[in-house]
Design a protein around this motif. Sequence first.
Motif, mmCIF file in Angstrom:
data_model
loop_
_atom_site.group_PDB
_atom_site.id
_atom_site.type_symbol
_atom_site.label_atom_id
_atom_site.label_comp_id
_atom_site.label_asym_id
_atom_site.label_seq_id
_atom_site.Cartn_x
_atom_site.Cartn_y
_atom_site.Cartn_z
ATOM 1 N N GLY A 384 82.196 111.182 -3.978
ATOM 2 C CA GLY A 384 80.967 110.417 -4.090
ATOM 3 C C GLY A 384 80.660 110.061 -5.527
ATOM 4 N N TYR A 385 79.854 109.025 -5.674
ATOM 5 C CA TYR A 385 79.413 108.563 -6.989
ATOM 6 C C TYR A 385 77.903 108.730 -7.075
ATOM 7 N N LYS A 386 77.445 109.245 -8.198
ATOM 8 C CA LYS A 386 76.024 109.497 -8.431
ATOM 9 C C LYS A 386 75.649 108.796 -9.735
ATOM 10 N N SER A 387 74.646 107.920 -9.681
ATOM 11 C CA SER A 387 74.359 107.030 -10.804
ATOM 12 C C SER A 387 73.604 107.695 -11.949
ATOM 13 N N SER A 389 72.429 111.755 -13.867
ATOM 14 C CA SER A 389 72.892 113.130 -14.065
ATOM 15 C C SER A 389 72.375 114.074 -12.993
ATOM 16 N N TRP A 390 73.212 115.059 -12.665
ATOM 17 C CA TRP A 390 72.665 116.284 -12.133
ATOM 18 C C TRP A 390 71.971 116.971 -13.309
ATOM 19 N N SER A 391 70.718 117.373 -13.158
ATOM 20 C CA SER A 391 70.004 118.024 -14.258
ATOM 21 C C SER A 391 68.800 118.768 -13.710
ATOM 22 N N THR A 392 68.307 119.696 -14.498
ATOM 23 C CA THR A 392 67.110 120.437 -14.109
ATOM 24 C C THR A 392 65.919 119.496 -13.969
ATOM 25 N N GLU A 393 65.802 118.571 -14.903
ATOM 26 C CA GLU A 393 64.682 117.626 -14.872
ATOM 27 C C GLU A 393 64.718 116.782 -13.609
ATOM 28 N N ASN A 394 65.858 116.206 -13.280
ATOM 29 C CA ASN A 394 65.951 115.372 -12.085
ATOM 30 C C ASN A 394 65.751 116.190 -10.811
ATOM 31 N N HIS A 395 66.204 117.431 -10.848
ATOM 32 C CA HIS A 395 66.004 118.312 -9.693
ATOM 33 C C HIS A 395 64.512 118.584 -9.486
ATOM 34 N N ASP A 396 63.809 118.869 -10.587
ATOM 35 C CA ASP A 396 62.380 119.200 -10.482
ATOM 36 C C ASP A 396 61.543 118.004 -10.046
ATOM 37 N N THR A 397 61.964 116.799 -10.418
ATOM 38 C CA THR A 397 61.208 115.585 -10.068
ATOM 39 C C THR A 397 61.738 114.920 -8.798
ATOM 40 N N HIS A 398 62.731 115.578 -8.144
ATOM 41 C CA HIS A 398 63.277 115.091 -6.871
ATOM 42 C C HIS A 398 63.887 113.691 -7.012
ATOM 43 N N ILE A 399 64.568 113.461 -8.137
ATOM 44 C CA ILE A 399 65.260 112.190 -8.339
ATOM 45 C C ILE A 399 66.756 112.444 -8.229
ATOM 46 N N GLY A 400 67.397 111.785 -7.287
ATOM 47 C CA GLY A 400 68.830 112.014 -7.076
ATOM 48 C C GLY A 400 69.713 110.867 -7.508
ATOM 49 N N GLY A 401 69.098 109.683 -7.744
ATOM 50 C CA GLY A 401 69.915 108.530 -8.105
ATOM 51 C C GLY A 401 70.603 107.930 -6.896
ATOM 52 N N ASN A 402 71.097 106.707 -7.055
ATOM 53 C CA ASN A 402 71.799 106.064 -5.942
ATOM 54 C C ASN A 402 73.301 106.200 -6.107
ATOM 55 N N GLY A 403 74.055 105.532 -5.249
ATOM 56 C CA GLY A 403 75.510 105.600 -5.308
ATOM 57 C C GLY A 403 76.129 105.478 -3.938
ATOM 58 N N PHE A 404 77.093 106.315 -3.651
ATOM 59 C CA PHE A 404 77.783 106.248 -2.355
ATOM 60 C C PHE A 404 78.612 107.509 -2.166
#
Length: 479
Positions: A384-387, A389-404
């Motif tokens: 899979g592709y994730k647009s 970062s995996w990061s603590t900040e993105n995890h805490d704000t529930h942002i996963g990014g798009n991709g496929f």
Amino acid sequence: MPELYDTVISFKQLSSDFLKILDQEETFDVIIHVGDEIASESFKAHSIILRTRSEYFRAALSAAWKKKENGFFVIDLRGMSIPHAIFGHVLFYIYGAYLKIEKLGVTEKLQLLKAADILMMDAFVDYLEADLIKTEKSWVNEKSSEVLYVALQISRCKELVSLCNDAILRQPKTFISSKEFLFMPHDYVVSLVERDILGLDEIDIFAAVIMWGINNTPGISLADDFSTWTADNITTLQSNVIHLIQQIRFFQMPPDDFMKKVGPLTRVFAPELYDQVVEYHANTQFQFVYDVQPLRLNSTIIKENEEPALISYWINHPETDCDLPENLPFETFDKIPFDFHLIFRCPGNELAQTAWRDLCYNQGPTMTIIRTKNQNEDEAVFGGYKSISWSTENHDTHIGGNGFIFGYLWQQRKLLLPWMLRVNNHLDADMFLGDGVEVFIDFRHGEKLLAHANGFEDLEETIEELEVFRVVRKTTDEG
């Protein structure tokens, strides 16, 4: 016409009758000496059988070569790398057209393979190659460098070479560390380092090339102190490795590693190249004499250029849901508009979330690729592709990014049944790709991978290996 069963029975009877001839000493007219100076043995046989079954023996028994001693033609095979201990099996095959092959070890089979080639017995070579591929595949995969060393000496063993190549590309570090690598033919080593996809750090490739060159240069050895080499030694070594050195991606090495680990030797082999690499990292507008080759894809899962080209197409065209375009836009590896920097590689049985997080967090866009095996031993690739970062900040704000997410099979050097499903927002979870509802690939459970897509049967596969790459768009591209 006789039934197949009757034909087989007739062949077995014919084979049995011919093997009985080996016991008829009164009709022998050939003596064959086999072995070496330390240990040798003499075998008796029939010239008419030998002529018929082997091109080598036909030539050896021709009128020009005939030498009779006490009524026997004499053929001396000593010193021809045919162990006397296995020549009895050769004679058994010559007379009976088969072997009790289940009683032979793999080492004996490889010795027989070499003997069959020396004696110009093509059918025997094919028979042994087919057996190694069918019944010894796991051993061939485990000892691929040993088998490859033999198979490369035999032009007919193309399937065996291909099987070994597949195994070597899975474990290239093991291969370049093997003693067999040091004796591989020059053309084979060139074909290996020419690859745009090879699961090794560039510095390791350079070190392997230098070791191979030293081992194949008369007058020097791997045990030498470099300072003892003469100018002639260095010139000969340079000529041995020049075509290999040209395939090393020096400009893509980390500058510090190049300066400390590679630079001193490149100053010996190609001082202009050393200066060019230093200047490249200081000033990318510099006019280069050497070609700056693209970053090699350091992967032991991806095999051919078609795979990163397809993945790059999916990344580059977020509006498409096409699994496989009719024509990929990136015809050659250097045209692919992304570099894939390996940041994590791990066998499935060693996967741990802590190690994964330490290496994969805060890397920007990433591509994950996973080789799996199911209960039927079928292999597949998921990823899979994730647009973002995996990061603590993105995890805490529930942002996963798009991709496929995607998957495909790889069989007989062909990419089969590729599929790709778009993800508008990846679930904000470690070691997880997809939205968590409609489509996802979950690899949080050690060796176990779970794959789900609405409308399709859920899959559970065993993870053989996992790689994660940081995806960087090239500064200039044509895609």
